[in-house]
Scaffold this active site. Sequence first.
Site, PDB file in Angstrom:
ATOM      1  N   TYR A 266       7.256   0.442   7.342  1.00 45.71           N
ATOM      2  CA  TYR A 266       7.631   0.396   6.095  1.00 45.71           C
ATOM      3  C   TYR A 266       8.665   1.359   5.666  1.00 45.71           C
ATOM      4  CZ  TYR A 266       7.881  -0.098   1.067  1.00 45.71           C
ATOM      5  OH  TYR A 266       8.071  -0.291  -0.262  1.00 45.71           O
TER       6      TYR A 266
ATOM      7  N   TYR B 289       8.085   7.565  -6.583  1.00 44.92           N
ATOM      8  CA  TYR B 289       6.904   7.650  -6.061  1.00 44.92           C
ATOM      9  C   TYR B 289       6.668   9.003  -5.294  1.00 44.92           C
ATOM     10  CZ  TYR B 289       5.344   2.532  -6.055  1.00 44.92           C
ATOM     11  OH  TYR B 289       4.972   1.498  -6.484  1.00 44.92           O
TER      12      TYR B 289
ATOM     13  N   GLU C 200       0.669  -9.603  -2.866  1.00 45.81           N
ATOM     14  CA  GLU C 200       1.573  -9.122  -3.669  1.00 45.81           C
ATOM     15  C   GLU C 200       2.424 -10.363  -4.260  1.00 45.81           C
ATOM     16  OE1 GLU C 200       4.388  -6.402  -1.975  1.00 45.81           O
ATOM     17  OE2 GLU C 200       6.217  -7.583  -2.474  1.00 45.81           O
TER      18      GLU C 200
HETATM   19  C1  3EB Z   1       4.976  -1.617  -4.901  1.00 42.94           C
HETATM   20  O1  3EB Z   1       4.890  -1.784  -5.962  1.00 42.94           O
HETATM   21  C2  3EB Z   1       4.585  -2.596  -3.927  1.00 42.94           C
HETATM   22  O2  3EB Z   1       9.984  -1.613  -0.985  1.00 42.94           O
HETATM   23  O3  3EB Z   1      11.311  -3.211  -1.911  1.00 42.94           O
HETATM   24  C3  3EB Z   1       7.096  -4.348  -3.600  1.00 42.94           C
HETATM   25  C4  3EB Z   1       8.276  -4.875  -4.081  1.00 42.94           C
HETATM   26  C5  3EB Z   1       6.840  -3.325  -2.999  1.00 42.94           C
HETATM   27  C6  3EB Z   1       9.361  -4.244  -3.185  1.00 42.94           C
HETATM   28  C7  3EB Z   1      10.309  -2.743  -1.574  1.00 42.94           C
HETATM   29  C8  3EB Z   1       8.037  -2.862  -2.117  1.00 42.94           C
HETATM   30  C9  3EB Z   1       9.186  -3.371  -2.388  1.00 42.94           C
HETATM   31  O4  3EB Z   1       5.374  -0.463  -4.335  1.00 42.94           O
HETATM   32  C10 3EB Z   1       5.644  -2.884  -2.665  1.00 42.94           C
END
Ligand code: 3EB
Length: 361
Positions: free
Chosen positions: A167, A227, A347
């Site tokens: 990822y 993040y 999710e």
């Molecule tokens: C999060 O909130 C959960 O990498 O495009 C949610 C929606 C998540 C999109 C992306 C990742 C993605 O981080 C993971």
Amino acid sequence: MGIQIEYLPLTALDCQPPSWQDKVLGAVSFGESADDLKGRHLHGHIPEIYLNAPVLAGSQFASEALLDDALNTEISQPLISDKHGQIRYRLGEHLLFGVISLDESPELTSPGGANTTPALQQVTEIAYQQIFALLDVLGYTHVYRFWNYMADINGNGADTQAGLERYRQFNIGRKNVFLQVGRAQGHQLPAACALGLRSGPLSIAFLAGKTPSVAIENPRQVKAYHYPEQYGPLTPSFSRATLAQLGQQLCLFISGTASIVGHETLHAGDIVGQTNETLVNLEAVVSEANRIQGGPVFDLSNACFRVYVRHAGDLDRIRETLRNHFNRQVKAVFVQADICREALLIEIEATVQQTTIVHSA
Ligand code: 3EB
């Protein structure tokens, strides 16, 4: 103009009347090929990503079809389907939907060779470069939604020099391109999801248009593109939702949403806790969209949901938690898939159309 989003069984896509086929821009569909694809004859000119993943429940919503409803007016032009590089797409006057699937072919990795960039990162860069090149050439420069699927999303990348989780490799490739094309600013980032499937190519679908949309964030969560580094060297490029005015109609595309508060995963190992936290996050995104829009235009209980479930055995507890939250049946398909953080069990993504405004006489 406007968009009409329909959820239907996988097998129903191909038996719609010509008037429907004329309006459909494309589809995102889930199923397991062996059984579900039997007797299915795809209309080759309609772009679709077909994701090989078990549908655990709600198979009447296994396909999400996006229709251009501007075609209700007599003066409008028919939709046009075409290809660009490895992209297949279909467009109307205002909207474009496209799909691209790229295999992580072994020649990309060149073991012992000079290129140490992981194959997944490379195909991610190729896909996003092709997508943005197409959108810029055709003038559909505003992306409302990306759907991203890849094999083995939690794979640890031990086979690559950097040893990064897959990822995270994907995130590097995606953000590299967003930076290259000048689309990395937070206020421009589209809604997205990123899920892991057992096998298959990197598959991306996208919906874009000619008018700007508004990126919505969740006040309970750190913006994903901010993040901290513990989640990978380059941050995920998405916003929590996209608020798009499509003709007369407002549409809220809510990204994949999980049990994350701030930037941390909550309720590890607790599926009911994670489902409830996810629902609080979804409600928070809807509230934020309503606040920005200046009125209660969106109601989460009217949404269509796609629920990604890591462990099929959690299905019943998830459905019960949803029933308790909404006090009624909601439209939802439950798909077995891997979530991008190992500790996340669920999710949920949702699309909400503006609550119909009834004018009194
Ligand atoms: C999060 O909130 C959960 O990498 O495009 C949610 C929606 C998540 C999109 C992306 C990742 C993605 O981080 C993971």
